[in-house]
Motif scaffolding. Structure first.
Motif, mmCIF file in Angstrom:
data_model
loop_
_atom_site.group_PDB
_atom_site.id
_atom_site.type_symbol
_atom_site.label_atom_id
_atom_site.label_comp_id
_atom_site.label_asym_id
_atom_site.label_seq_id
_atom_site.Cartn_x
_atom_site.Cartn_y
_atom_site.Cartn_z
ATOM 1 N N TYR A 432 0.760 -1.319 -0.063
ATOM 2 C CA TYR A 432 -0.054 0.084 0.036
ATOM 3 C C TYR A 432 0.754 1.112 0.142
ATOM 4 N N ALA A 433 2.002 1.219 0.932
ATOM 5 C CA ALA A 433 2.803 2.531 1.037
ATOM 6 C C ALA A 433 3.583 2.634 -0.176
ATOM 7 N N GLY A 434 4.295 1.643 -0.944
ATOM 8 C CA GLY A 434 5.191 1.695 -1.661
ATOM 9 C C GLY A 434 4.717 1.817 -3.060
ATOM 10 N N GLY A 435 3.068 2.017 -3.107
ATOM 11 C CA GLY A 435 2.723 2.073 -4.680
ATOM 12 C C GLY A 435 2.072 3.431 -5.041
ATOM 13 N N HIS A 436 2.462 4.299 -4.001
ATOM 14 C CA HIS A 436 1.558 5.647 -4.300
ATOM 15 C C HIS A 436 2.422 6.606 -5.394
ATOM 16 N N HIS A 437 3.316 6.353 -5.863
ATOM 17 C CA HIS A 437 4.002 6.839 -7.081
ATOM 18 C C HIS A 437 4.015 5.949 -8.377
ATOM 19 N N GLU A 438 3.352 4.982 -8.304
ATOM 20 C CA GLU A 438 3.215 4.175 -9.401
ATOM 21 C C GLU A 438 1.787 4.856 -10.416
ATOM 22 N N ARG A 439 1.859 4.411 -11.814
ATOM 23 C CA ARG A 439 0.807 5.079 -12.544
ATOM 24 C C ARG A 439 -0.140 3.677 -13.016
ATOM 25 N N MET A 440 -1.354 4.006 -13.388
ATOM 26 C CA MET A 440 -2.253 3.258 -13.908
ATOM 27 C C MET A 440 -1.651 2.666 -15.428
ATOM 28 N N ILE A 463 -3.837 8.950 -5.441
ATOM 29 C CA ILE A 463 -4.598 10.087 -5.275
ATOM 30 C C ILE A 463 -4.487 11.104 -4.453
ATOM 31 N N ALA A 464 -4.293 10.451 -3.013
ATOM 32 C CA ALA A 464 -4.060 11.310 -1.727
ATOM 33 C C ALA A 464 -2.988 12.285 -1.802
ATOM 34 N N ASP A 465 -1.864 11.340 -2.311
ATOM 35 C CA ASP A 465 -0.723 11.759 -2.147
ATOM 36 C C ASP A 465 -0.513 12.988 -3.375
ATOM 37 N N PHE A 493 -5.230 13.713 -15.066
ATOM 38 C CA PHE A 493 -4.215 12.624 -14.790
ATOM 39 C C PHE A 493 -5.068 11.361 -14.775
ATOM 40 N N ALA A 494 -6.273 11.580 -14.427
ATOM 41 C CA ALA A 494 -7.247 10.232 -14.572
ATOM 42 C C ALA A 494 -7.499 10.150 -16.126
ATOM 43 N N GLU A 495 -7.683 11.038 -16.924
ATOM 44 C CA GLU A 495 -7.873 10.664 -18.297
ATOM 45 C C GLU A 495 -6.643 10.432 -19.312
ATOM 46 N N GLY A 496 -5.369 10.694 -18.433
ATOM 47 C CA GLY A 496 -4.202 10.202 -19.194
ATOM 48 C C GLY A 496 -3.330 9.107 -18.467
ATOM 49 N N GLY A 497 -3.980 8.314 -17.847
ATOM 50 C CA GLY A 497 -3.641 7.052 -17.294
ATOM 51 C C GLY A 497 -2.735 7.236 -16.034
ATOM 52 N N HIS A 498 -2.575 8.161 -15.496
ATOM 53 C CA HIS A 498 -1.859 8.527 -14.349
ATOM 54 C C HIS A 498 -2.479 8.109 -13.063
ATOM 55 N N ILE A 499 -3.638 8.461 -12.868
ATOM 56 C CA ILE A 499 -4.479 7.937 -11.681
ATOM 57 C C ILE A 499 -5.765 7.126 -11.919
ATOM 58 N N ASP A 502 -11.735 5.696 -11.901
ATOM 59 C CA ASP A 502 -13.122 5.144 -11.204
ATOM 60 C C ASP A 502 -12.918 5.757 -9.749
ATOM 61 N N LEU A 503 -11.913 5.713 -9.128
ATOM 62 C CA LEU A 503 -11.335 6.488 -7.664
ATOM 63 C C LEU A 503 -11.617 7.817 -7.791
ATOM 64 N N PHE A 504 -11.235 8.367 -8.992
ATOM 65 C CA PHE A 504 -11.462 9.859 -8.959
ATOM 66 C C PHE A 504 -12.810 10.307 -9.047
ATOM 67 N N GLU A 505 -13.487 9.449 -9.866
ATOM 68 C CA GLU A 505 -15.081 9.791 -9.864
ATOM 69 C C GLU A 505 -15.648 9.709 -8.606
ATOM 70 N N VAL A 506 -15.039 8.760 -7.577
ATOM 71 C CA VAL A 506 -15.872 8.622 -6.100
ATOM 72 C C VAL A 506 -15.376 9.765 -5.407
ATOM 73 N N PHE A 507 -14.119 10.081 -5.680
ATOM 74 C CA PHE A 507 -13.490 11.398 -5.065
ATOM 75 C C PHE A 507 -14.231 12.608 -5.321
ATOM 76 N N VAL A 508 -14.812 12.758 -6.544
ATOM 77 C CA VAL A 508 -15.452 14.116 -6.758
ATOM 78 C C VAL A 508 -16.990 13.763 -6.629
ATOM 79 N N ARG A 509 -17.445 12.803 -6.643
ATOM 80 C CA ARG A 509 -18.913 12.558 -6.487
ATOM 81 C C ARG A 509 -19.250 12.430 -4.931
#
Length: 531
Positions: A432-440, A463-465, A493-499, A502-509
């Motif tokens: 969990y901690a080691g993956g926050h700089h990975e991209r989709m 996303i939080a980071d 970022f969500a559209e470009g494969g970075h984050i 689906d999670l971004f949609e929850v983040f906003v909604r």
């Protein structure tokens, strides 16, 4: 088999079931409550109180109070305060003598069970408080069963007091020997469960304090990024809870238990622990030429020397017979160029979103534009190669090498966390901690994982980071970003494969961003967010 024996077997089975349930309870308030409720049920008591000894061992503290017939419920999970209504019971007097007059205190002091058939007829104990309670409420406190809770070291850690055992017809009776044995057995199991839970809680508190120690060390290294270690876990849990509450869409199947929540919380707190290895001058690099100090002042000094040399050249020219007007005009033009170049380099030093190619070329031109002698008297470029590299950084203030140093913190984080012997319920912390700089899309670091190779929790933390970094108001190299700007970048970022989109949609909604902003951002950052 007669009814009495059947009842005993039934209550023994109930005792075994209760013991198993107590051993699995993680919440201490709920555990204490369950202990008392179980004891009441197994002895058919109308009321009861659970006390715990205070840390100094000199008092009994009320934890749970229940009386069914009066509908009284204090402490535990009720939310009803208890300390103001029921002050601690002293185990010893001011002279140090044991307080044997109170039955609960006596039971704790002597580690003995006390079974009283009728409090009003009992000798040797002070039941004046009980009588006042009865007088005020109309209740009749009669039978009392008071049992000490002893831990594995035979120390009394609490007292269980049951009041008014009832027959099936509701009439009050004395507590039987079977009631006493069952209550003592339950008290023994309860003490073990409570001691284990307290020990685990103490270990968890110690562990979290150690994590806070690491984050404090990072805070002390850099006041600019220290708050990041505190805010990212909060935002991570906010988004994870929003996903947990989602009942439709691709994330509807994601759920978290209390253990899952704790595991993610710990991962969030440790997600940047590797920053203890990152040099401070890189973390805090606010300008392009900053190291332990801002080297732009060295460049300013060189410009002052060049100005002095220009003035000397002018005076020499005049002394050699050149017309004063021509020499002074050339000197004035040189000064204007020097001042313009100096101001330009100062602007370049600040850094920004994107530096133009023509500005980079001008830095390189200035590097060789002025005659300059180094300390050894030999001619040297006005700007060193390192200074040129830094002043021509396209975006931000870090060189490629410095970005590698910054990025290494995640490698250090993974190495540190994977080296620890995690228990089963925390085994996913390194992932969990080691993956926050990975991209989709697999273009992240350090392992180049894709969305399918990452857990939801690691994607949440990513996303939080990013969102915390975008909106942080304590960075030396950028002003705090408004909500609309930060969400706009996240959307790209969500559209470009970075984050994760689906999670971004929850983040906003679910307006997670707004709840976070209301806690951590300045009012001026919270602007209108479009759909």
């Amino acid at each position: 088999m007669d009814a009495t024996l059947q009842d005993l077997f039934r209550r023994l089975e109930q005792l075994n079931t209760i013991g198993t349930a107590l051993s699995h309870e993680r919440n201490i308030a709920r555990l204490l409550e369950n202990i008392l409720l179980a004891a009441k049920a197994i002895t058919q008591a109308d009321g009861g109180t659970l006390y715990r000894t205070t840390d100094d061992g000199r008092h009994l503290r009320f934890e749970i109070v229940r009386t069914d017939s009066l509908q009284i419920a204090f402490g535990g999970t009720t939310g009803e305060p208890i300390s103001a209504l029921f002050p601690d019971l002293p185990l010893f007097g001011d002279d140090g003598a044991p307080n044997n007059s109170l039955v609960a205190a006596y039971s704790a002091i002597h580690a003995e069970t006390v079974n009283i058939a009728d409090a009003y007829a009992a000798a040797g104990f002070d039941f004046s408080g009980t009588r006042k309670f009865d007088q005020k409420t109309g209740y009749r406190s009669q039978s009392f069963l008071t049992v000490p809770l002893k831990n594995h070291e035979n120390e009394v850690i609490g007292v269980l007091q049951l009041i008014n055992a009832r027959d099936d017809d509701g009439s009050v009776r004395a507590f039987s020997d079977a009631d006493r044995r069952l209550a003592e057995s339950l008290a023994s199991q309860a003490a073990v469960a409570l001691t284990n839970r307290l020990l685990i809680t103490q270990l968890e508190t110690l562990f979290e304090s150690f994590i806070d120690l690491i984050n404090t060390a990072i805070d002390e290294k850099s006041p600019y990024t220290g708050g990041h270690c505190q805010r990212v876990p909060v935002l991570t849990m906010m988004l994870a809870e929003a996903v947990n509450d989602t009942t439709e869409g691709p994330l509807a199947g994601f759920t978290m238990s209390d253990k899952d929540r704790y595991e993610l919380k710990i991962a969030g707190l440790l997600h940047d622990c590797g920053k203890v290895t990152t040099p401070v001058h890189v973390v805090d690099k606010a300008t392009k030429l900053q190291t332990l100090f801002d080297r732009i002042h060295l460049v300013d000094t060189r410009f002052e020397v060049v100005r002095r040399d220009a003035e000397i050249a002018m005076l020499k020219a005049i002394a050699a017979g050149e017309p004063r007007d021509a020499a002074e005009a050339r000197y004035a033009a040189t000064l204007r160029q020097i001042d313009d170049d100096r101001d330009f380099l100062r602007r370049c030093n600040i850094g920004g979103e994107a530096m133009r190619a023509e500005d980079q070329a001008r830095v390189r031109q200035i590097a060789t534009a002025y005659a300059w002698a180094g300390p050894d008297g030999l001619r040297a470029d006005f700007l060193s190669a390192d200074e040129v590299e830094n002043l021509t950084i396209r975006a931000g203030t870090l060189t490629a090498a410095e970005r590698e140093i910054i990025n290494y913190h995640i490698v250090a984080t993974i190495k540190m966390l994977e080296a620890l012997p995690w228990p089963k319920h925390l085994k996913n912390v390194p992932e969990y901690a080691g993956g926050h700089h990975e991209r989709m899309d697999g273009k992240g670091y350090p392992r180049g994982l894709t969305r399918e190779q990452m857990s939801v929790q690691a994607r949440v933390m990513g996303i939080a980071d990013i969102f915390e970094a975008l909106t942080a108001k304590d960075r030396p190299y950028k002003p705090p970003m408004k909500l609309s700007e930060a969400l706009g970048i996240l959307r790209k970022f969500a559209e470009g494969g970075h984050i994760d989109p689906d999670l971004f949609e929850v983040f906003v909604r679910q307006r997670v961003y707004l709840r976070y902003a209301e806690r951590f951002l300045d009012v001026g950052q919270i602007d209108e967010v479009g759909g």
